[in-house]
Design a protein around this motif. Structure first.
Motif, PDB file in Angstrom:
ATOM      1  N   ALA A 133       0.824  -1.212   0.000  1.00  0.00           N
ATOM      2  CA  ALA A 133       0.000   0.000   0.000  1.00  0.00           C
ATOM      3  C   ALA A 133       0.854   1.257   0.000  1.00  0.00           C
ATOM      4  O   ALA A 133       0.426   2.307  -0.500  1.00  0.00           O
ATOM      5  CB  ALA A 133      -0.935  -0.002   1.208  1.00  0.00           C
ATOM      6  N   HIS A 134       2.069   1.163   0.553  1.00  0.00           N
ATOM      7  CA  HIS A 134       2.950   2.329   0.587  1.00  0.00           C
ATOM      8  C   HIS A 134       3.470   2.695  -0.802  1.00  0.00           C
ATOM      9  O   HIS A 134       3.986   3.799  -0.997  1.00  0.00           O
ATOM     10  CB  HIS A 134       4.128   2.066   1.525  1.00  0.00           C
ATOM     11  N   PHE A 135       3.363   1.773  -1.741  1.00  0.00           N
ATOM     12  CA  PHE A 135       3.860   2.014  -3.096  1.00  0.00           C
ATOM     13  C   PHE A 135       2.721   2.239  -4.097  1.00  0.00           C
ATOM     14  O   PHE A 135       2.958   2.280  -5.291  1.00  0.00           O
ATOM     15  CB  PHE A 135       4.716   0.829  -3.568  1.00  0.00           C
ATOM     16  N   ASP A 136       1.511   2.361  -3.568  1.00  0.00           N
ATOM     17  CA  ASP A 136       0.358   2.540  -4.452  1.00  0.00           C
ATOM     18  C   ASP A 136       0.396   3.923  -5.090  1.00  0.00           C
ATOM     19  O   ASP A 136       0.427   4.948  -4.396  1.00  0.00           O
ATOM     20  CB  ASP A 136      -0.939   2.361  -3.662  1.00  0.00           C
ATOM     21  N   ILE A 137       0.403   3.957  -6.403  1.00  0.00           N
ATOM     22  CA  ILE A 137       0.451   5.218  -7.138  1.00  0.00           C
ATOM     23  C   ILE A 137      -0.860   5.501  -7.869  1.00  0.00           C
ATOM     24  O   ILE A 137      -1.039   6.584  -8.430  1.00  0.00           O
ATOM     25  CB  ILE A 137       1.620   5.188  -8.147  1.00  0.00           C
ATOM     26  N   MET A 138      -1.786   4.523  -7.815  1.00  0.00           N
ATOM     27  CA  MET A 138      -3.036   4.666  -8.565  1.00  0.00           C
ATOM     28  C   MET A 138      -4.082   5.414  -7.740  1.00  0.00           C
ATOM     29  O   MET A 138      -5.106   4.862  -7.326  1.00  0.00           O
ATOM     30  CB  MET A 138      -3.546   3.298  -9.011  1.00  0.00           C
ATOM     31  N   ASN A 139      -3.784   6.680  -7.477  1.00  0.00           N
ATOM     32  CA  ASN A 139      -4.674   7.534  -6.697  1.00  0.00           C
ATOM     33  C   ASN A 139      -4.469   8.980  -7.140  1.00  0.00           C
ATOM     34  O   ASN A 139      -3.721   9.252  -8.093  1.00  0.00           O
ATOM     35  CB  ASN A 139      -4.394   7.364  -5.195  1.00  0.00           C
ATOM     36  N   LEU A 140      -5.133   9.901  -6.466  1.00  0.00           N
ATOM     37  CA  LEU A 140      -5.072  11.315  -6.862  1.00  0.00           C
ATOM     38  C   LEU A 140      -3.655  11.887  -6.764  1.00  0.00           C
ATOM     39  O   LEU A 140      -3.188  12.532  -7.718  1.00  0.00           O
ATOM     40  CB  LEU A 140      -6.051  12.128  -6.016  1.00  0.00           C
ATOM     41  N   PRO A 141      -2.923  11.684  -5.659  1.00  0.00           N
ATOM     42  CA  PRO A 141      -1.536  12.175  -5.627  1.00  0.00           C
ATOM     43  C   PRO A 141      -0.671  11.547  -6.726  1.00  0.00           C
ATOM     44  O   PRO A 141       0.204  12.214  -7.281  1.00  0.00           O
ATOM     45  CB  PRO A 141      -1.040  11.762  -4.232  1.00  0.00           C
ATOM     46  N   GLY A 142      -0.919  10.272  -7.035  1.00  0.00           N
ATOM     47  CA  GLY A 142      -0.164   9.622  -8.107  1.00  0.00           C
ATOM     48  C   GLY A 142      -0.434  10.260  -9.455  1.00  0.00           C
ATOM     49  O   GLY A 142       0.481  10.452 -10.265  1.00  0.00           O
ATOM     50  N   ALA A 143      -1.693  10.617  -9.715  1.00  0.00           N
ATOM     51  CA  ALA A 143      -2.036  11.282 -10.977  1.00  0.00           C
ATOM     52  C   ALA A 143      -1.371  12.652 -11.064  1.00  0.00           C
ATOM     53  O   ALA A 143      -0.871  13.049 -12.127  1.00  0.00           O
ATOM     54  CB  ALA A 143      -3.551  11.418 -11.097  1.00  0.00           C
ATOM     55  N   ILE A 144      -1.345  13.374  -9.954  1.00  0.00           N
ATOM     56  CA  ILE A 144      -0.679  14.685  -9.933  1.00  0.00           C
ATOM     57  C   ILE A 144       0.810  14.523 -10.226  1.00  0.00           C
ATOM     58  O   ILE A 144       1.407  15.313 -10.973  1.00  0.00           O
ATOM     59  CB  ILE A 144      -0.900  15.369  -8.568  1.00  0.00           C
ATOM     60  N   PHE A 145       1.423  13.495  -9.649  1.00  0.00           N
ATOM     61  CA  PHE A 145       2.837  13.195  -9.899  1.00  0.00           C
ATOM     62  C   PHE A 145       3.086  12.926 -11.384  1.00  0.00           C
ATOM     63  O   PHE A 145       4.034  13.454 -11.978  1.00  0.00           O
ATOM     64  CB  PHE A 145       3.241  11.980  -9.058  1.00  0.00           C
ATOM     65  N   ILE A 146       2.220  12.138 -12.003  1.00  0.00           N
ATOM     66  CA  ILE A 146       2.368  11.807 -13.429  1.00  0.00           C
ATOM     67  C   ILE A 146       2.203  13.048 -14.288  1.00  0.00           C
ATOM     68  O   ILE A 146       3.023  13.321 -15.184  1.00  0.00           O
ATOM     69  CB  ILE A 146       1.345  10.729 -13.835  1.00  0.00           C
ATOM     70  N   TYR A 147       1.151  13.808 -14.056  1.00  0.00           N
ATOM     71  CA  TYR A 147       0.925  15.015 -14.852  1.00  0.00           C
ATOM     72  C   TYR A 147       2.090  15.993 -14.714  1.00  0.00           C
ATOM     73  O   TYR A 147       2.516  16.620 -15.690  1.00  0.00           O
ATOM     74  CB  TYR A 147      -0.370  15.704 -14.415  1.00  0.00           C
ATOM     75  N   THR A 148       2.615  16.125 -13.518  1.00  0.00           N
ATOM     76  CA  THR A 148       3.715  17.067 -13.290  1.00  0.00           C
ATOM     77  C   THR A 148       4.954  16.663 -14.076  1.00  0.00           C
ATOM     78  O   THR A 148       5.582  17.497 -14.735  1.00  0.00           O
ATOM     79  CB  THR A 148       4.050  17.137 -11.788  1.00  0.00           C
ATOM     80  N   LEU A 149       5.305  15.388 -14.012  1.00  0.00           N
ATOM     81  CA  LEU A 149       6.524  14.910 -14.677  1.00  0.00           C
ATOM     82  C   LEU A 149       6.480  15.091 -16.182  1.00  0.00           C
ATOM     83  O   LEU A 149       7.492  15.439 -16.810  1.00  0.00           O
ATOM     84  CB  LEU A 149       6.750  13.430 -14.361  1.00  0.00           C
ATOM     85  N   PHE A 150       5.314  14.886 -16.782  1.00  0.00           N
ATOM     86  CA  PHE A 150       5.245  14.855 -18.240  1.00  0.00           C
ATOM     87  C   PHE A 150       4.636  16.108 -18.866  1.00  0.00           C
ATOM     88  O   PHE A 150       4.568  16.200 -20.087  1.00  0.00           O
ATOM     89  CB  PHE A 150       4.480  13.604 -18.686  1.00  0.00           C
ATOM     90  N   LEU A 151       4.239  17.068 -18.031  1.00  0.00           N
ATOM     91  CA  LEU A 151       3.692  18.314 -18.559  1.00  0.00           C
ATOM     92  C   LEU A 151       4.488  19.557 -18.167  1.00  0.00           C
ATOM     93  O   LEU A 151       4.245  20.635 -18.719  1.00  0.00           O
ATOM     94  CB  LEU A 151       2.226  18.489 -18.098  1.00  0.00           C
ATOM     95  N   TYR A 152       5.451  19.435 -17.238  1.00  0.00           N
ATOM     96  CA  TYR A 152       6.223  20.616 -16.847  1.00  0.00           C
ATOM     97  C   TYR A 152       6.957  21.270 -18.023  1.00  0.00           C
ATOM     98  O   TYR A 152       7.218  22.494 -17.978  1.00  0.00           O
ATOM     99  CB  TYR A 152       7.234  20.273 -15.744  1.00  0.00           C
TER     100      TYR A 152
END
Length: 543
Positions: A133-152
């Motif tokens: 559960a500590h490595f779960d990225i399939m949630n709202l913070p995970g989506a923000i992380f993905i968008y940030t990395l590929f849209l900055y």
């Protein structure tokens, strides 16, 4: 004289027809607001609509803030300081833009999940007991992380170009007044870069609102996923139109906020002697920190996902029949090339119309055509389908004469998808063409007219050869965006028609993550090459 008037009328009529065709489908969404409400819509309005708004606001706000922080900090480092690998990082930091967010989303999920390389290494290599559960990225913070990395890169590219050409006297004056680097950055650099920052962040916000792949794969409920579920899950196009209208209103509100944030404040040079910023040499730990920061962001946004995609591609190579894979490539390249070509042709016509016709209306009408880029793909899909169904009904007598036993012809064909691409991405091609027209001016055109050439002959003999750079750059940008596009293609593609992006998304949705890597890697490779070519071309133009 009559011949010239005829040419003028031809250009005017063609431009007005194009503008109407690009703008009018969006009015079907507005009209949907006044249609009677059904039970589904009343239920959504009472119980879940606010949830869509809240989730979308969190995604938009958090991603905008994080991309501004990363993009602006990297832009300032590249524009102001000299450190190891700066020249490489200057152009390499835009490469994450070549990875569609949905590809980054499933790639990072594969990296951090239970069978991924991180947890496997920690368990087997170091004997650690882990809570998945500590490595779960399939949630709202995970989506923000993905968008940030590929849209900055949207914020980074626009701001870096602005800062690199900013007058050195502004920064030097602050140093003479005794301000340190941090106070200079926050009190001078941030204010003068405000327009560039907001422009980049606005593109990020529009991309987040348009995206379907990340939120669908991570199970996050937003406007876009709700439109899909209402339309295809419930078969309720009326409620999906109302959701689309709500999302359009949400986008208009954000654009108004952007306009307010830009304000009327402007910064201009007080002297014609404008010098670019001189680079400050960093040494010691500062140089190491600057280089490390740049490579850390580049690794997270490009090198790590690419390495994982290559590994999966090697493991699954041959599992997808080559003839089937070639069909996906052909479909992707053909629709992207055709859409880009059509957009450039239409943009040339509309752009030339604004040069030929004087007055406010001639300047205002083309602005209506660029609204498509600010409207999410799911909204445009609903608008285009509604408009094409109405067109099919209007043309049904002709279909009967031609022997068709159905009234749905255009609305189930590839024409529907191509029309949606043109509406969605016309702004990108038009911006490039408009810039090209501004550069060449009207002197050569006027000289050609004085020598007796008509408007059409002048366009093909004089204007078009001088517009090669703008045409090529506009074509490349549109081609990349169509190649990566997901929502429009998923909704509007004809039966049994798949592209690289839709196939990658389908494989990932079916938990066949490794099989999705082959199509994904090809998309990234083509996009990365095109982005590098465009950026080098842009640097050459600006030097």
């Amino acid at each position: 004289m009559q011949r010239r008037l005829a040419n003028f009328n031809t250009w005017t009529i063609a431009a007005i027809v194009i503008i109407a065709a690009l703008f009018l489908p969006n009015l079907t969404i507005v009209a949907g607001l006044f249609s009677p409400s059904n039970e589904n819509w009343e239920h959504m309005k009472e119980f879940v609509l606010w949830s869509f708004v809240r989730t979308s606001l969190i995604l938009v706000a958090a991603t905008a803030i994080s991309t501004i922080f990363i993009g602006l900090s990297l832009a300032w480092l590249i524009a102001q300081y000299q450190f190891p690998f700066r020249r490489f990082l200057k152009w390499a930091l835009i490469l994450p833009l070549s990875i569609p967010p949905f590809i980054g989303a499933y790639t990072y999920h594969g990296i951090v999940n239970y069978t991924g390389i991180i947890q496997t290494t920690l368990r087997e290599g170091f004997g650690m007991k882990l809570n998945p559960a500590h490595f779960d990225i399939m949630n709202l913070p995970g989506a923000i992380f993905i968008y940030t990395l590929f849209l900055y890169p949207y914020v980074y590219t626009i701001t870096q170009v602005f800062l690199s050409r900013q007058s050195a006297s502004l920064i030097e004056s602050t140093r003479l007044l005794g301000k340190g680097p941090w106070r200079t950055f926050f009190q001078v650099v941030v204010p003068i870069s405000r327009i560039s920052i907001i422009a980049g962040a606005s593109l990020v916000v529009l991309e987040v609102l348009n995206d379907y792949g990340v939120v669908k794969y991570y199970g996050i409920q937003t406007f876009t996923t709700a439109i899909f579920q209402t339309w295809f899950g419930l078969g309720d196009i009326e409620s999906s139109i109302k959701l689309a209208a709500s999302l359009m209103g949400f986008v208009i509100l954000i654009l108004l906020i952007e306009k307010i944030l830009r304000g009327r404040r402007q910064y201009s040079y007080s002297s014609t002697k404008v010098r670019p910023l001189p680079l400050i040499q960093l040494t010691g730990w500062k140089a190491v920190a600057a280089t490390g920061y740049g490579f850390a962001i580049l690794s997270l946004g490009f090198f790590i996902p690419i390495a994982q995609l290559i590994d999966w591609t090697v493991l699954t190579f041959g599992t997808i029949p080559m003839d089937e894979f070639m069909v996906y490539i052909r479909n992707s390249v053909s629709v992207a090339a055709f859409s880009a070509s059509a957009i450039i042709v239409f943009a040339l016509i509309v752009g030339n119309f604004t040069r030929l016709v004087r007055g406010r209306m001639a300047k205002l009408l083309p602005k209506l055509t660029v609204l498509g880029y600010s409207i999410p793909g799911a909204v445009i899909a609903v608008a285009v389908v509604t408009a094409f169904i109405a067109l099919d009904e209007f043309l049904s007598p002709l279909y009967a004469i031609a022997g068709h036993d159905t009234t749905l012809v255009l609305s189930v064909s590839i024409v529907l998808l191509l029309a949606a691409y043109v509406i969605r991405f016309f702004a990108i091609g038009y911006s490039s063409i408009e810039t090209g027209y501004d550069k060449i001016g009207t002197d050569f055109r006027d000289a050609s007219r004085l020598l007796g050439a008509g408007l059409t002959k002048t366009f093909f003999k004089v204007d078009l050869p001088m517009m090669k750079g703008a045409i090529i750059s506009g074509f490349i940008l549109v081609f990349i965006d169509v190649l990566k596009e997901i929502p429009l293609t998923l909704i509007l593609r004809p039966f049994n028609f798949d592209t690289l992006s839709t196939k990658a998304f389908q494989y990932a949705s079916d938990e066949k993550i490794m099989e999705a890597s082959q199509a994904s890697l090809l998309i990234v490779g083509i996009s990365a090459l095109a982005i590098v070519i465009f950026y080098k071309f842009l640097e050459k133009e600006l030097d």
